[in-house]
Motif scaffolding. Structure first.
Motif, short mmCIF file in Angstrom:
data_model
loop_
_atom_site.label_atom_id
_atom_site.label_comp_id
_atom_site.label_asym_id
_atom_site.label_seq_id
_atom_site.Cartn_x
_atom_site.Cartn_y
_atom_site.Cartn_z
N PRO A 1 0.95 -1.14 -0.05
CA PRO A 1 -0.21 -0.16 -0.01
C PRO A 1 0.79 1.22 -0.04
O PRO A 1 0.38 2.31 -0.34
CB PRO A 1 -0.98 0.13 1.39
N GLY A 2 2.18 1.23 0.34
CA GLY A 2 2.93 2.35 0.30
C GLY A 2 3.76 2.80 -1.01
O GLY A 2 2.91 2.39 -2.00
N SER A 3 4.61 3.57 -0.89
CA SER A 3 5.13 4.08 -1.99
C SER A 3 6.33 3.02 -2.76
O SER A 3 6.73 2.34 -2.02
CB SER A 3 5.81 5.41 -1.82
N LYS A 4 6.60 3.27 -3.87
CA LYS A 4 7.64 2.57 -4.47
C LYS A 4 8.93 2.73 -4.05
O LYS A 4 9.66 2.06 -3.88
CB LYS A 4 7.62 2.91 -6.01
N ALA A 5 9.20 4.11 -3.66
CA ALA A 5 10.37 4.41 -2.94
C ALA A 5 10.73 3.65 -1.80
O ALA A 5 11.71 3.26 -1.57
CB ALA A 5 10.51 6.04 -2.93
N ASN A 6 9.60 3.56 -0.80
CA ASN A 6 9.74 2.90 0.27
C ASN A 6 9.88 1.41 0.04
O ASN A 6 10.77 0.74 0.71
CB ASN A 6 8.41 3.21 1.25
N TYR A 7 9.30 0.78 -0.94
CA TYR A 7 9.50 -0.62 -1.33
C TYR A 7 10.95 -0.80 -1.49
O TYR A 7 11.41 -1.85 -1.39
CB TYR A 7 8.51 -0.68 -2.35
N MET A 8 11.61 -0.09 -2.25
CA MET A 8 12.94 -0.26 -2.78
C MET A 8 14.03 0.18 -1.54
O MET A 8 14.94 -0.15 -1.84
CB MET A 8 13.23 0.57 -4.04
N ALA A 9 13.61 0.94 -0.65
CA ALA A 9 14.53 1.45 0.44
C ALA A 9 14.90 0.28 1.38
O ALA A 9 14.49 -0.73 1.38
CB ALA A 9 13.72 2.69 1.01
N PHE A 10 15.84 0.70 2.44
CA PHE A 10 16.13 -0.13 3.34
C PHE A 10 16.02 0.33 4.65
O PHE A 10 15.69 1.50 5.05
CB PHE A 10 17.89 -0.51 3.13
N ASN A 11 15.81 -0.63 5.52
CA ASN A 11 15.46 -0.10 6.78
C ASN A 11 15.77 -1.24 8.04
O ASN A 11 16.38 -2.25 7.59
CB ASN A 11 13.61 -0.52 6.97
N CYS A 12 15.75 -0.74 9.23
CA CYS A 12 16.17 -1.78 10.39
C CYS A 12 14.71 -1.74 11.47
O CYS A 12 14.20 -0.83 11.64
CB CYS A 12 17.45 -1.05 11.30
N TRP A 13 14.68 -2.94 11.88
CA TRP A 13 13.61 -3.03 12.97
C TRP A 13 14.18 -3.55 14.12
O TRP A 13 15.41 -3.69 14.22
CB TRP A 13 12.48 -4.00 12.33
N THR A 14 13.39 -3.42 15.19
CA THR A 14 13.67 -3.99 16.45
C THR A 14 12.66 -4.88 17.05
O THR A 14 11.43 -4.65 17.30
CB THR A 14 13.93 -2.63 17.77
N SER A 15 13.12 -6.15 17.42
CA SER A 15 12.40 -7.19 18.19
C SER A 15 12.15 -6.63 19.63
O SER A 15 13.35 -6.15 20.09
CB SER A 15 12.78 -8.39 18.21
N ALA A 16 10.89 -6.49 20.15
CA ALA A 16 10.62 -6.06 21.44
C ALA A 16 11.51 -7.07 22.25
O ALA A 16 12.02 -6.64 23.42
CB ALA A 16 9.35 -6.36 22.03
N ASN A 17 11.67 -8.40 22.10
CA ASN A 17 12.51 -9.45 22.90
C ASN A 17 14.04 -9.16 22.93
O ASN A 17 14.62 -9.08 23.99
CB ASN A 17 12.19 -10.67 22.29
N LEU A 18 14.45 -8.49 21.97
CA LEU A 18 15.81 -8.51 21.74
C LEU A 18 16.14 -7.04 22.40
O LEU A 18 17.28 -7.04 23.08
CB LEU A 18 16.34 -8.26 20.24
N HIS A 19 15.35 -6.19 22.33
CA HIS A 19 15.26 -4.84 22.88
C HIS A 19 15.50 -5.08 24.43
O HIS A 19 16.10 -4.48 25.24
CB HIS A 19 14.21 -3.99 22.40
N ALA A 20 14.46 -5.88 24.82
CA ALA A 20 14.33 -6.31 26.46
C ALA A 20 15.85 -6.91 26.97
O ALA A 20 16.23 -6.49 27.98
CB ALA A 20 13.39 -7.21 26.65
N LYS A 21 16.33 -7.69 26.06
CA LYS A 21 17.75 -8.31 26.32
C LYS A 21 18.74 -7.36 26.47
O LYS A 21 19.63 -7.34 27.29
CB LYS A 21 18.03 -9.41 25.28
N PHE A 22 18.70 -6.33 25.41
CA PHE A 22 19.62 -5.25 25.57
C PHE A 22 19.48 -4.63 26.78
O PHE A 22 20.62 -4.05 27.29
CB PHE A 22 19.42 -4.31 24.14
#
Length: 424
Positions: free
Chosen positions: A209-230
């Motif tokens: 549903p978003g933009s073509k630019a976003n589809y081709m872009a790069f991103n990082c995500w954070t797991s709530a579990n990994l964040h808790a461990k951190f």
């Protein structure tokens, strides 16, 4: 013996921290604080109801008998206006610290771990420097809206002398997790969109549903579990004192890689033409959203300055125009479409799904997450150099949360959903 206090203990980040504290043998007592529901039920947990918008004196009454060596502060209040968000969240943290000072519990606190996010870099305002580093300059001054993360971090630093505590700030991105009765998360809206598209769209197509630019872009995500461990690591690591850290899974992902996996998981098909007629066209007769201009100028004009070695050829061009948001399908309006609502009600009634999940899904947040035209990549180098070695595959994070949403009757079971036929 260690004890911990968790504010916002029933939210996505707070509840994950509580779960991991329960598994850590060195924490013998956990105080969970929230305004409404209790959250986890365990012999190690003592819960206190608290209104963080109340005065320090009133909070001190609620905090009588509550003390901990470590505080994990995960509470925040969303406000549409940035100046109001800065004001209310700064006051909330200040009053909480003052309340602990009144009760005397602040003397016991060794470290406060504060959860913030990538708004630290202005990702909500437009194009940011890639990758984002903790040393990037803050967006302060009359040209920029207030940022409550900055206000809260100053509160921590300015009040440390009252209890002689140290502090650590975490900056997660697009957190993937689930908490009971909390529908303000990316996975809920994405899972609902995909589940309903299985029935509502012709051939069960799942257009991005978003933009073509976003589809081709790069991103990082954070797991709530990994964040808790951190957070648990940061609470004990000596060199994490008085430091700000990016906290992401450790891989770099894109929708061009993730979207086909989402489609396959929910039994949908990937359109042969994901962006027919270009970005500015309608898709499947649903209305688009935008383009909407963000802050002028974008943050990159401050972050990528001539004295930083990260500046490359052509980078100053990124700051000439404000960034934009665009959705080829406005998910907010999509969710109100007659055939979409019919498909949702069919799934809801057949599988006993929670109507509140649909009513409270954050479609507007998807406009931003899927519609921004720029990448959001951060480096984990600082934490790695200090000894943090946590990692989680982002697709595994998505799947884990989708499974949890199924168990909570927010999403239909995919094993049965895949057998459903399109109603379109």
């Amino acid at each position: 013996m260690s004890s911990a206090i968790v504010t916002g203990a029933t939210g996505i980040t707070g509840s994950a921290i509580v779960r991991h504290l329960l598994k850590d043998s060195q924490y013998k007592q956990i105080y969970t604080l929230s305004r409404s529901q209790k959250g986890e039920d365990d012999g190690k947990i003592k819960h206190a109801h608290i209104d963080l918008q109340s005065s320090a004196e009133d909070m001190a009454k609620d905090l009588s008998g509550v003390a901990g060596d470590v505080i994990f502060f995960c509470a925040y209040l969303a406000r549409d206006a940035e100046d109001e968000a800065a004001k209310v969240n700064e006051a909330m943290l200040q009053s909480f610290i003052d309340a602990l000072h009144i009760t005397g519990a602040l003397k016991q606190v060794k470290r406060i771990v504060l959860t913030c996010g990538l708004k630290q870099y202005g990702v909500h305002l437009g194009q940011v420097k890639q990758p984002m580093e903790e040393t990037d300059p803050l967006l302060e001054g009359s040209n920029w809206p207030p940022n409550f993360y900055y206000n809260q971090q100053k509160v921590l630093a300015n009040n440390a002398h009252k209890g002689s505590y140290t502090w650590t700030v975490t900056l997660p991105q697009d957190v993937l997790g689930y908490a009971k009765a909390n529908f303000m998360n990316e996975c809920t809206a994405l899972g609902l969109y995909a589940s309903v598209a299985k029935l509502a769209h012709p051939n069960s197509e799942l257009p991005f549903p978003g933009s073509k630019a976003n589809y081709m872009a790069f991103n990082c995500w954070t797991s709530a579990n990994l964040h808790a461990k951190f957070c648990l690591w940061a609470a004990q690591a000596p060199n994490a004192a008085n430091q700000v850290f990016n906290v992401v899974n450790g891989d770099t992902q894109s929708w061009q890689a993730l979207w086909p996996r989402i489609a396959a998981r929910f039994g949908c098909t990937v359109p042969r033409e994901m962006f027919p007629g270009g970005e500015r066209s309608k898709y499947l007769d649903f209305e688009p959203a935008g383009p909407t201009k963000l802050h002028d100028p974008p943050p990159v004009v401050v972050q990528a300055t001539s004295d930083k070695p990260t500046v490359g050829m052509g980078l100053p061009e990124l700051g000439k125009e404000p960034s934009t948001l665009y959705q080829q399908i406005d998910t907010t309006k999509w969710a109100k479409n007659e055939k979409v609502v019919k498909a949702w009600e069919t799934l809801r009634d057949k599988y006993g799904l929670d109507q509140q999940a649909w009513d409270k899904a954050t479609w507007g947040f998807l406009t931003f997450v899927l519609g921004r035209e720029y990448s959001c990549v951060v480096t984990m180098s600082k934490a790695r150099k200090m000894g943090w070695n946590g990692y989680e595959d982002t697709w595994d994070s998505f799947e884990e949360v989708f499974d949890m949403l199924e168990q909570a009757k927010i999403l239909p079971p995919v094993s049965q959903l895949k057998g459903e036929k399109s109603l379109a």
